[in-house]
Design a protein around this motif. Structure first.
Motif, short mmCIF file in Angstrom:
data_model
loop_
_atom_site.label_atom_id
_atom_site.label_comp_id
_atom_site.label_asym_id
_atom_site.label_seq_id
_atom_site.Cartn_x
_atom_site.Cartn_y
_atom_site.Cartn_z
N VAL A 69 10.16 6.00 4.04
CA VAL A 69 10.62 5.23 5.20
C VAL A 69 10.93 3.79 4.82
N ASN A 70 11.69 3.13 5.66
CA ASN A 70 11.98 1.71 5.51
C ASN A 70 10.86 0.94 6.21
N LYS A 71 9.93 0.44 5.44
CA LYS A 71 8.75 -0.19 6.04
C LYS A 71 9.11 -1.46 6.80
N GLU A 72 10.15 -2.18 6.35
CA GLU A 72 10.56 -3.39 7.06
C GLU A 72 11.07 -3.04 8.46
N ALA A 73 11.80 -1.93 8.56
CA ALA A 73 12.30 -1.49 9.86
C ALA A 73 11.16 -1.09 10.78
N VAL A 74 10.16 -0.43 10.21
CA VAL A 74 9.00 -0.02 11.00
C VAL A 74 8.26 -1.24 11.54
N LEU A 75 8.06 -2.23 10.67
CA LEU A 75 7.35 -3.44 11.07
C LEU A 75 8.10 -4.18 12.18
N THR A 135 9.31 15.38 9.38
CA THR A 135 8.90 14.50 10.48
C THR A 135 7.45 14.08 10.32
N ALA A 136 6.61 15.00 9.88
CA ALA A 136 5.19 14.70 9.68
C ALA A 136 5.01 13.63 8.59
N LEU A 137 5.74 13.78 7.49
CA LEU A 137 5.65 12.80 6.41
C LEU A 137 6.10 11.42 6.88
N LYS A 138 7.18 11.39 7.63
CA LYS A 138 7.70 10.12 8.14
C LYS A 138 6.70 9.47 9.09
N PHE A 149 -0.71 -0.78 5.41
CA PHE A 149 -0.73 -0.14 4.09
C PHE A 149 0.70 0.21 3.68
N ASP A 150 0.97 0.14 2.40
CA ASP A 150 2.33 0.27 1.88
C ASP A 150 2.62 1.70 1.43
N PRO A 151 3.43 2.46 2.17
CA PRO A 151 3.75 3.84 1.79
C PRO A 151 4.66 3.93 0.58
N HIS A 152 5.19 2.80 0.11
CA HIS A 152 6.03 2.81 -1.08
C HIS A 152 5.18 2.92 -2.35
#
Length: 262
Positions: A69-75, A135-138, A149-152
């Motif tokens: 996922v794009n963590k910046e977009a999530v934030l 979808t579950a992973l996302k 926490f950083d999923p990257h």
């Protein structure tokens, strides 16, 4: 800063939830049987296609692949312009509210997606498993981001897969994971993670009898919508509980450090 009493109350709630996971449910043993029948009725080309997709999902642990996922977009969706470091200092309640909003969105998506694939009956049932797994992973990655926490990072992807493994495990598996899984031996537990393919097939089998009626065209729309929603809800609950627990423990450590005169 969060009050220590509030954090302890939240931690107690999570520990009570963990105890509830050890209860034995009769349907857990029965839920895998229908797929033995579906396997015989499903065309070989669908099995082959699903195997290819599962191989692609196996790349998630190593690189994240298309599921990262794009963590910046999530934030920005929940907190605005903010970094992960900033998130870690936010009140836990704000994180909880953001997580609840996210789960609501993902459940809605899973409902519509289940209805769409349910329309096709048995021919789309196994492919539906792959879509829900993505979808579950996302969702788990987004929950990780919400709690700072950083999923990257590969270590977090391992943690996410471990959460998925817990959500799919039977009562014996849940007990084993909870017995070995504490924040002190978290790294050791992740190193004992079982094969990705085994987890994926467990994900498919977990649908069980709840997905059996989706094999019936049209009727499968309603059943598919319900089962996909509950599946994502269950997985999201596991992710939110474990990630919330990790953040609570980190916050408690910060309070202890701040109160230590040394």
């Amino acid at each position: 800063m969060d009050h220590q009493s509030f954090l302890m109350e939240q931690l107690h709630h999570i520990e009570q939830w963990e105890k509830e996971q050890k209860r034995i449910w009769f349907w857990e043993k029965m839920s895998r049987l229908p797929f033995m029948l579906l396997d015989r009725l499903t065309p070989a080309w669908i099995h082959k296609k699903m195997a290819q997709l599962l191989d692609e999902l196996g790349q998630y642990i190593q690189t994240g692949g298309q599921y990262l996922v794009n963590k910046e977009a999530v934030l920005s969706s929940f907190y605005g312009e903010i970094t992960l470091d900033d998130v870690r200092s936010l009140p836990l309640q704000k994180m909880n509210e953001a997580c609840e909003a996210l789960v609501a969105k993902r459940k809605t998506f899973a409902t519509y997606q289940g209805a769409t694939t349910g329309f096709g009956g048995a021919f789309t049932l196994l492919l539906d498993v792959v879509v829900v797994l993505g979808t579950a992973l996302k969702t788990l990655q987004e929950i990780a981001t919400i709690y700072g926490f950083d999923p990257h990072e590969k270590e977090e992807r391992l943690f996410i897969v471990k959460c998925l493994q817990f959500a799919l495990a039977d009562v014996v598996g849940k007990q084993a994971i909870l017995n070995e899984w504490s924040m002190k031996n978290e790294r050791q537990t992740m190193s004992q993670l079982q094969g990705w393919r085994e987890i994926v097939w467990a994900f498919r089998d977990q649908y069980g009898w709840k997905k059996l009626f989706q094999a019936i065209p049209i009727v499968g729309m309603l059943f598919g919508a319900w089962t996909n929603q509950t599946m994502i809800a269950d997985i999201a609950e596991v992710g939110s509980m474990f990630y919330r627990k990790r953040r609570i423990i980190e916050k408690l450590k910060e309070i202890e450090k701040a109160e230590d005169p040394a």
